[in-house]
Design an enzyme around this catalytic site. Sequence first.
Site, PDB file in Angstrom:
ATOM      1  N   SER A 146       0.878  -1.330   0.125  1.00  0.00           N
ATOM      2  CA  SER A 146       0.124   0.050   0.007  1.00  0.00           C
ATOM      3  C   SER A 146       0.894   1.191   0.130  1.00  0.00           C
ATOM      4  O   SER A 146       1.576   1.323  -0.979  1.00  0.00           O
ATOM      5  CB  SER A 146      -0.897   0.021   1.249  1.00  0.00           C
ATOM      6  OG  SER A 146      -1.948   0.956   1.061  1.00  0.00           O
ATOM      7  N   ARG A 215     -11.938   6.102   9.616  1.00  0.00           N
ATOM      8  CA  ARG A 215     -11.401   4.706   9.512  1.00  0.00           C
ATOM      9  C   ARG A 215     -12.591   3.477   9.157  1.00  0.00           C
ATOM     10  O   ARG A 215     -12.296   2.553   8.434  1.00  0.00           O
ATOM     11  CB  ARG A 215     -10.805   4.392  10.840  1.00  0.00           C
ATOM     12  CG  ARG A 215     -10.498   3.035  11.081  1.00  0.00           C
ATOM     13  CD  ARG A 215      -9.013   2.910  10.409  1.00  0.00           C
ATOM     14  NE  ARG A 215      -8.222   1.725  10.683  1.00  0.00           N
ATOM     15  CZ  ARG A 215      -7.160   1.239  10.168  1.00  0.00           C
ATOM     16  NH1 ARG A 215      -6.604   1.876   9.307  1.00  0.00           N
ATOM     17  NH2 ARG A 215      -6.321   0.196  10.486  1.00  0.00           N
ATOM     18  N   ASP A 326      -8.833  -6.831  -4.376  1.00  0.00           N
ATOM     19  CA  ASP A 326      -8.409  -5.486  -3.714  1.00  0.00           C
ATOM     20  C   ASP A 326      -9.298  -4.606  -4.522  1.00  0.00           C
ATOM     21  O   ASP A 326      -9.266  -4.237  -5.883  1.00  0.00           O
ATOM     22  CB  ASP A 326      -6.785  -5.335  -4.204  1.00  0.00           C
ATOM     23  CG  ASP A 326      -6.367  -3.910  -3.438  1.00  0.00           C
ATOM     24  OD1 ASP A 326      -7.316  -3.186  -3.022  1.00  0.00           O
ATOM     25  OD2 ASP A 326      -5.230  -3.877  -3.515  1.00  0.00           O
ATOM     26  N   HIS A 359      -7.670  -5.576   0.035  1.00  0.00           N
ATOM     27  CA  HIS A 359      -6.478  -4.732  -0.037  1.00  0.00           C
ATOM     28  C   HIS A 359      -5.572  -5.139   1.187  1.00  0.00           C
ATOM     29  O   HIS A 359      -4.075  -5.315   0.939  1.00  0.00           O
ATOM     30  CB  HIS A 359      -6.685  -3.308   0.063  1.00  0.00           C
ATOM     31  CG  HIS A 359      -5.356  -2.516   0.129  1.00  0.00           C
ATOM     32  ND1 HIS A 359      -4.679  -2.334  -1.033  1.00  0.00           N
ATOM     33  CD2 HIS A 359      -4.844  -1.608   0.922  1.00  0.00           C
ATOM     34  CE1 HIS A 359      -3.719  -1.583  -0.764  1.00  0.00           C
ATOM     35  NE2 HIS A 359      -3.871  -0.945   0.479  1.00  0.00           N
ATOM     36  N   ASP A 360      -5.834  -5.489   2.269  1.00  0.00           N
ATOM     37  CA  ASP A 360      -5.036  -5.941   3.615  1.00  0.00           C
ATOM     38  C   ASP A 360      -4.653  -7.355   3.753  1.00  0.00           C
ATOM     39  O   ASP A 360      -4.021  -7.691   4.519  1.00  0.00           O
ATOM     40  CB  ASP A 360      -6.119  -5.647   4.876  1.00  0.00           C
ATOM     41  CG  ASP A 360      -6.144  -4.287   5.236  1.00  0.00           C
ATOM     42  OD1 ASP A 360      -5.326  -3.576   4.691  1.00  0.00           O
ATOM     43  OD2 ASP A 360      -6.874  -4.023   6.109  1.00  0.00           O
TER      44      ASP A 360
END
Length: 400
Positions: A146, A215, A326, A359-360
């Site tokens: 990222s 968040r 992602d 994505h993580d």
Amino acid sequence: MIPCRGRVEVGPLRLERGGELPQVELAFETWGRWDPQRKNAVLICHALTGDAHVAAHDPQDRPGWWEAAVGPGKPIDTRRWFVLCSNVLGGCYGSTGPASPVTSGDPSSRWGGRFPTITVRDMVHAQRRLLDALGIDRLALVVGGSLGGMQALEWAVTYPDRVEAAAVLAAPPAASPHAIAWNEVQRQAIFTDPAWQGGDYPPDRPPRRGLALARMLAMTTYRGRDEWEARFGRDEVPPGTDPVAARAGDYATAPRPGVPAEFFRFQIESYLHYQGEKLVRRFDAATYVTLTRAMDLHDVGRGRGGLKGAAERVRARVYVLSISSDLLYPVEEQRRLVRALRRAGKDVTWHVWRAPWGHDSFLVDGAGVARRVMEWLDEPGAAAAGPREGAAVAVGEGRP
């Protein structure tokens, strides 16, 4: 001997977007022993809300954010490699950023909303000065995911003579309008919190609700649809069993008037509130604004003749990891990077990972990702072309 923890003043830094930081300090941590003869230095670059603490230094130390990947006998084996990670310029874990004092020794003179706009390129320039101060003139590998992947790519382009290999994980050559839009919505969530005060809030009264909401929004881009379907579905939280819901009014969207917070909530809602609450406890809102803007400004081809010109500057071997699920930086964005590097005749390996966590994924299965990177590092020239256009190669099954 380079210490395992420290801070280094790297002097004033002129910024890409104009202006200058009069004094920059970077916090860092290291693992293993640096051997100048073997050139065994590995620079790990962290993501948006990460820090320099990649892994524990001893059994009593707290785990790091890539704990399964770094250490003796782990994929990035510190018996062989000297590992370094610094908190990025603009961060809030010891490096110069919005939460830092403008005047050394005067904590009341915080930068806050006056902190200048920085870019990923500025971060890399500051890291280079850190390495200079530590006496490290060449990197065997720079790796990150990222925001960390943006830094790894910038390293390969900005300092091609100092990088032998770069691993760019789940990061694009330039931020897309879609990614910029998501970050802007997050920043607006912070700006609309009355506690924001233009970024000049007291440290003990930060814009908690705004940061938590930012968040929560971010998490909808970080994780995969299939994962959430399997993990949460449409399951509800049993009334009275959700401790996060009872505090939701302090962090994010307040409960409806007259309706108890625990009256009705899906599990996915509780998860998002939990993630928002957790970040508020450890991160600075102005830093979040600064770093998301730096991610938006990321464009490795800026001022270099576009992506083509940037690719031509690279001398390192490059490993690019795309994640099939992602949503934030989809596979097509890394495909453009790989095509540019190949057309420039560079040694690039590309893998598309069929991981369900979005994505993580590079954080969820850090050991699996790091293992594949280090296997690639040990195989120079082997299958350098990677998969043919459109092909997808699983890096590993990972773990939930």
